[in-house]
Design a protein around this motif. Structure first.
Motif, PDB file in Angstrom:
ATOM      1  N   ALA A 287      42.828  31.405  38.041  1.00  0.00           N
ATOM      2  CA  ALA A 287      42.055  31.911  37.808  1.00  0.00           C
ATOM      3  C   ALA A 287      41.175  32.719  38.687  1.00  0.00           C
ATOM      4  CB  ALA A 287      40.679  30.357  38.097  1.00  0.00           C
ATOM      5  N   ASP A 288      41.813  33.146  39.960  1.00  0.00           N
ATOM      6  CA  ASP A 288      41.980  33.563  41.137  1.00  0.00           C
ATOM      7  C   ASP A 288      42.911  34.615  40.504  1.00  0.00           C
ATOM      8  OD1 ASP A 288      44.213  32.375  41.846  1.00  0.00           O
ATOM      9  OD2 ASP A 288      43.656  32.312  43.440  1.00  0.00           O
ATOM     10  N   CYS A 289      43.428  35.794  39.596  1.00  0.00           N
ATOM     11  CA  CYS A 289      44.824  36.192  39.788  1.00  0.00           C
ATOM     12  C   CYS A 289      43.818  37.611  39.540  1.00  0.00           C
ATOM     13  CB  CYS A 289      44.692  36.557  38.005  1.00  0.00           C
ATOM     14  SG  CYS A 289      46.544  37.409  37.011  1.00  0.00           S
ATOM     15  N   ALA A 290      44.852  38.428  40.387  1.00  0.00           N
ATOM     16  CA  ALA A 290      44.571  40.001  41.176  1.00  0.00           C
ATOM     17  C   ALA A 290      44.877  40.509  39.921  1.00  0.00           C
ATOM     18  CB  ALA A 290      45.042  39.863  42.544  1.00  0.00           C
ATOM     19  N   HIS A 291      45.624  40.522  39.472  1.00  0.00           N
ATOM     20  CA  HIS A 291      46.153  41.332  38.000  1.00  0.00           C
ATOM     21  C   HIS A 291      47.316  42.734  38.541  1.00  0.00           C
ATOM     22  CE1 HIS A 291      43.274  39.922  35.676  1.00  0.00           C
ATOM     23  NE2 HIS A 291      42.386  40.007  36.127  1.00  0.00           N
ATOM     24  N   ASP A 292      47.546  41.398  39.689  1.00  0.00           N
ATOM     25  CA  ASP A 292      48.483  42.822  40.979  1.00  0.00           C
ATOM     26  C   ASP A 292      50.159  42.154  40.446  1.00  0.00           C
ATOM     27  OD1 ASP A 292      50.031  44.427  42.694  1.00  0.00           O
ATOM     28  OD2 ASP A 292      49.946  43.247  43.936  1.00  0.00           O
ATOM     29  N   ALA A 293      50.745  41.065  39.811  1.00  0.00           N
ATOM     30  CA  ALA A 293      52.394  40.986  40.209  1.00  0.00           C
ATOM     31  C   ALA A 293      52.170  39.134  39.422  1.00  0.00           C
ATOM     32  CB  ALA A 293      53.542  41.283  40.950  1.00  0.00           C
ATOM     33  N   GLU A 294      51.337  38.516  39.711  1.00  0.00           N
ATOM     34  CA  GLU A 294      50.751  36.937  39.056  1.00  0.00           C
ATOM     35  C   GLU A 294      51.952  37.016  38.030  1.00  0.00           C
ATOM     36  OE1 GLU A 294      47.659  38.260  41.870  1.00  0.00           O
ATOM     37  OE2 GLU A 294      48.431  39.348  39.727  1.00  0.00           O
ATOM     38  N   PRO A 295      52.446  35.898  37.625  1.00  0.00           N
ATOM     39  CA  PRO A 295      53.209  35.274  36.370  1.00  0.00           C
ATOM     40  C   PRO A 295      51.637  34.854  34.982  1.00  0.00           C
ATOM     41  CG  PRO A 295      53.884  33.542  37.912  1.00  0.00           C
ATOM     42  CD  PRO A 295      52.736  35.172  38.704  1.00  0.00           C
ATOM     43  N   GLY A 296      52.385  35.405  34.384  1.00  0.00           N
ATOM     44  CA  GLY A 296      50.517  35.349  33.139  1.00  0.00           C
ATOM     45  C   GLY A 296      50.177  35.808  33.679  1.00  0.00           C
ATOM     46  N   CYS A 297      49.892  36.684  33.407  1.00  0.00           N
ATOM     47  CA  CYS A 297      48.526  37.922  33.453  1.00  0.00           C
ATOM     48  C   CYS A 297      48.697  38.496  32.616  1.00  0.00           C
ATOM     49  CB  CYS A 297      48.592  38.165  34.636  1.00  0.00           C
ATOM     50  SG  CYS A 297      47.188  40.034  35.309  1.00  0.00           S
ATOM     51  N   ALA A 298      47.645  37.730  31.697  1.00  0.00           N
ATOM     52  CA  ALA A 298      47.020  38.847  30.664  1.00  0.00           C
ATOM     53  C   ALA A 298      46.526  40.347  30.591  1.00  0.00           C
ATOM     54  CB  ALA A 298      46.061  38.173  30.136  1.00  0.00           C
TER      55      ALA A 298
END
Length: 358
Positions: A287-298
């Motif tokens: 939920a707090d994904c920064a859309h940088d390098a996180e796994p599972g980022c849509a």
């Protein structure tokens, strides 16, 4: 006209009108110059504007007691003393188009109030700046008004329809119109917005043809235009914000070109301007994904698969950082204002006759 009370109930609430002043009713601010405000009655905006006197700071109290500089589109309570009108207070603003002040403070500048439609004007020649369109749409969505993109100089390019499609791709949920004032094409959908009582504001860079568009919509030369340089940029022919009555009862605000000022947005405005990015973000694993390098980022997956342009994501990141920075500065300013308010209240209580320490 009814007498106006000559005393204010509290500091920063209502300014004291001149002795013997009487109410002049509710008026609409149609022009704001430095040191001058022109107003018309709200029930007859076609009358000749009159000058209204404001306090030295150019501000007046809002319903919550805070003071704000007056803006085109504001509804204000006036009093008349002799031959002069005096601004007493500003009515609640149903929408505001704002930007950062040009300085280093956290103050916001209100460009226009009571706006129904924001026309984001961008030229097709030179090529439209997609990042600027995104920035202005974020500004427009934040205002609470309906944004509409108008692409000018369609007669100067070979494929205006294709260029309109490219701009529409960065303007989800927004109508995008390619127009040529010179040839009179594409203007009807924009004219259809001019319903009675509707207030439109025009924003965009110098050289985009804002004043020419205003004149075409008004059916008369109501705004000054000038020649455009070879690079597509023009002089800032509009040096003030002015509310112009149009045929059919609509009103239109023209504003000076926006020049290198910071974004003023909230999370809602950014989410609306980047609805595609916001939709993808809801599918991220965290939920707090920064859309940088996180796994599972849509969001990153959409960029990798070609469904979301990398330029679009970079633009979102830049505007999100600017909006977050402004929010932090605004919070600090609000905290300072609240501290000052508490100190004023405490001083007033200490000076009260009923206070044994007074």
């Amino acid at each position: 006209m009814q007498p106006v009370p000559s005393s204010a109930p509290a500091p920063d609430a209502v300014p004291v009108p001149p002795a013997g002043a009487t109410s002049a009713g509710v008026h609409l601010v149609v022009r704001v110059d430095r040191g001058a405000v022109l107003v018309v009655p709200v029930d007859d905006v076609t009358t000749e504007p009159r000058r209204a006197v404001v306090d030295r700071d150019g501000a007046a109290p809002l319903p919550d007691g805070t003071r704000s500089p007056l803006a085109v589109g504001d509804r204000v309570d006036l009093a008349v003393a002799g031959h002069e009108l005096h601004v007493l207070a500003v009515h609640a603003r149903r929408s505001v188009l704002v930007r950062d002040s040009a300085g280093r403070t956290s103050h916001e500048q209100v460009l226009a109030a009571g706006v129904d439609v924001v026309l984001v004007v961008e030229h097709l020649d030179p090529d439209p700046d997609l990042g600027r369109v995104e920035r202005l749409l974020t500004l427009a969505w934040r205002s609470g008004a309906r944004p509409v993109v108008v692409l000018t100089k369609a007669d100067a390019v070979p494929d205006p329809a294709g260029m309109r499609h490219d701009v529409a791709a960065v303007a989800p949920g927004v109508d995008v119109h390619a127009v040529s004032v010179q040839e009179g094409t594409g203007l009807e959908p924009v004219r259809d917005l001019l319903a009675p009582g509707v207030v439109l504001v025009v924003v965009g860079p110098s050289g985009a043809g804002k004043s020419t568009l205003v004149n075409a919509l008004a059916g008369a030369p109501v705004m000054t235009t000038s020649q455009v340089r070879a690079d597509g940029r023009g002089r800032h022919t509009t040096t003030h914000r002015e509310l112009v009555p149009l045929a059919g009862g609509a009103m239109l605000v023209d504003t000076p070109g926006i020049r290198g000022v910071g974004l003023v947005a909230d999370a809602g405005g950014l989410a609306a301007a980047f609805a595609d990015v916001a939709g993808l973000a809801q599918r991220c694993r965290f939920a707090d994904c920064a859309h940088d390098a996180e796994p599972g980022c849509a969001v990153l997956a959409a960029v990798e698969h070609g469904d979301l342009p990398a330029r679009r994501l970079d633009s979102w990141r830049r505007l999100e950082r600017e909006a977050a920075h402004h929010a932090r500065r605004a919070d600090a300013r609000l905290a300072a204002l609240e501290h000052a308010r508490v100190r004023r209240v405490q001083r007033a209580r200490r000076r009260s006759p009923g206070n044994p320490r007074a």
